[in-house]
Design a protein around this motif. Structure first.
Motif, PDB file in Angstrom:
ATOM      1  N   UNK A  51       5.968 -14.021  -1.302  1.00  0.00           N
ATOM      2  CA  UNK A  51       4.812 -13.292  -0.767  1.00  0.00           C
ATOM      3  C   UNK A  51       4.917 -11.859  -1.266  1.00  0.00           C
ATOM      4  N   UNK A  52       3.822 -11.353  -1.804  1.00  0.00           N
ATOM      5  CA  UNK A  52       3.753  -9.955  -2.219  1.00  0.00           C
ATOM      6  C   UNK A  52       2.711  -9.285  -1.337  1.00  0.00           C
ATOM      7  N   UNK A  53       3.134  -8.238  -0.630  1.00  0.00           N
ATOM      8  CA  UNK A  53       2.229  -7.549   0.286  1.00  0.00           C
ATOM      9  C   UNK A  53       2.072  -6.105  -0.162  1.00  0.00           C
ATOM     10  N   UNK A  54       0.842  -5.732  -0.457  1.00  0.00           N
ATOM     11  CA  UNK A  54       0.555  -4.357  -0.858  1.00  0.00           C
ATOM     12  C   UNK A  54       0.108  -3.588   0.376  1.00  0.00           C
ATOM     13  N   UNK A  55       0.919  -2.594   0.765  1.00  0.00           N
ATOM     14  CA  UNK A  55       0.587  -1.772   1.924  1.00  0.00           C
ATOM     15  C   UNK A  55      -0.288  -0.621   1.465  1.00  0.00           C
ATOM     16  N   UNK A  56      -1.451  -0.492   2.079  1.00  0.00           N
ATOM     17  CA  UNK A  56      -2.421   0.480   1.586  1.00  0.00           C
ATOM     18  C   UNK A  56      -2.800   1.553   2.579  1.00  0.00           C
ATOM     19  N   UNK A  57      -2.168   1.575   3.745  1.00  0.00           N
ATOM     20  CA  UNK A  57      -2.477   2.596   4.737  1.00  0.00           C
ATOM     21  C   UNK A  57      -1.927   3.956   4.355  1.00  0.00           C
ATOM     22  N   UNK A  58      -2.508   4.982   4.912  1.00  0.00           N
ATOM     23  CA  UNK A  58      -2.081   6.345   4.604  1.00  0.00           C
ATOM     24  C   UNK A  58      -0.800   6.695   5.345  1.00  0.00           C
ATOM     25  N   UNK A  59      -0.716   6.342   6.616  1.00  0.00           N
ATOM     26  CA  UNK A  59       0.446   6.750   7.403  1.00  0.00           C
ATOM     27  C   UNK A  59       1.530   5.684   7.480  1.00  0.00           C
ATOM     28  N   UNK A  60       1.235   4.457   7.076  1.00  0.00           N
ATOM     29  CA  UNK A  60       2.235   3.403   7.064  1.00  0.00           C
ATOM     30  C   UNK A  60       2.426   2.700   8.395  1.00  0.00           C
ATOM     31  N   UNK A  61       2.016   3.323   9.509  1.00  0.00           N
ATOM     32  CA  UNK A  61       2.299   2.744  10.818  1.00  0.00           C
ATOM     33  C   UNK A  61       1.566   1.428  11.031  1.00  0.00           C
ATOM     34  N   UNK A  62       0.260   1.393  10.800  1.00  0.00           N
ATOM     35  CA  UNK A  62      -0.485   0.153  10.970  1.00  0.00           C
ATOM     36  C   UNK A  62      -0.027  -0.893   9.973  1.00  0.00           C
ATOM     37  N   UNK A  63       0.222  -0.464   8.742  1.00  0.00           N
ATOM     38  CA  UNK A  63       0.725  -1.387   7.732  1.00  0.00           C
ATOM     39  C   UNK A  63       2.043  -2.000   8.160  1.00  0.00           C
ATOM     40  N   UNK A  64       2.910  -1.196   8.720  1.00  0.00           N
ATOM     41  CA  UNK A  64       4.221  -1.691   9.137  1.00  0.00           C
ATOM     42  C   UNK A  64       4.062  -2.745  10.226  1.00  0.00           C
ATOM     43  N   UNK A  65       3.212  -2.497  11.199  1.00  0.00           N
ATOM     44  CA  UNK A  65       2.968  -3.479  12.258  1.00  0.00           C
ATOM     45  C   UNK A  65       2.399  -4.770  11.676  1.00  0.00           C
ATOM     46  N   UNK A  66       1.439  -4.639  10.761  1.00  0.00           N
ATOM     47  CA  UNK A  66       0.860  -5.815  10.115  1.00  0.00           C
ATOM     48  C   UNK A  66       1.909  -6.587   9.327  1.00  0.00           C
ATOM     49  N   UNK A  67       2.756  -5.861   8.618  1.00  0.00           N
ATOM     50  CA  UNK A  67       3.790  -6.518   7.823  1.00  0.00           C
ATOM     51  C   UNK A  67       4.764  -7.268   8.728  1.00  0.00           C
ATOM     52  N   UNK A  68       5.115  -6.699   9.858  1.00  0.00           N
ATOM     53  CA  UNK A  68       6.007  -7.385  10.794  1.00  0.00           C
ATOM     54  C   UNK A  68       5.373  -8.684  11.286  1.00  0.00           C
ATOM     55  N   UNK A  69       4.080  -8.654  11.540  1.00  0.00           N
ATOM     56  CA  UNK A  69       3.378  -9.889  11.928  1.00  0.00           C
ATOM     57  C   UNK A  69       3.448 -10.918  10.806  1.00  0.00           C
ATOM     58  N   UNK A  70       3.278 -10.465   9.580  1.00  0.00           N
ATOM     59  CA  UNK A  70       3.339 -11.360   8.423  1.00  0.00           C
ATOM     60  C   UNK A  70       4.733 -11.979   8.295  1.00  0.00           C
ATOM     61  N   UNK A  71       5.766 -11.162   8.433  1.00  0.00           N
ATOM     62  CA  UNK A  71       7.144 -11.652   8.333  1.00  0.00           C
ATOM     63  C   UNK A  71       7.440 -12.696   9.409  1.00  0.00           C
TER      64      UNK A  71
END
Length: 127
Positions: A51-71
């Protein structure tokens, strides 16, 4: 004929085109999910070698939460490669602690990017 499957998670269609051009020489099929919610639905139906996940948020916080859900929704030890502009060491450590296989910092060199993907595919036994 593709032997492996990669799920690419991004909200930007043009980024998927770049990925496809990097992976063209490899025997893989790339499926694109526009967003984490879509990726989770796809992961419930099919298995992938990476799985390749491109994080595109500015602050990373929402992306990090989303990525944890994905993991949490991936199958077993499917390697996850994160592509991000976020270079904060704490952010990277949290991702590795959560089980991310590799982090590619943007702008990523095409050869480095391809190498990271090859390592993930080797881990999954595809190549």
């Amino acid at each position: 004929m593709p032997r492996g499957r990669i799920l690419y998670v991004s909200v930007q269609a043009e980024a998927a085109d770049d990925l496809c051009s990097v992976l063209k020489p490899l025997p893989v099929h790339i499926e694109i999910a526009h967003g984490v919610s879509t990726a989770i639905e796809i992961l419930r139906e099919r298995q992938f070698h990476a799985i390749i996940a491109k994080l595109e948020g500015v602050n990373g916080e929402n992306d990090e939460d989303d990525l944890l859900r994905l993991l949490q929704n991936r199958e077993g030890r499917t390697p996850v490669i994160v592509v991000t502009e976020q270079t904060d060491a704490g952010f990277a450590q949290r991702l590795y602690s959560a089980g991310v296989f590799d982090i590619m910092f943007m702008p990523a060199d095409r050869q480095a990017f391809a190498g990271g993907i090859r390592r993930a595919l080797l881990r999954s036994g595809l190549i």
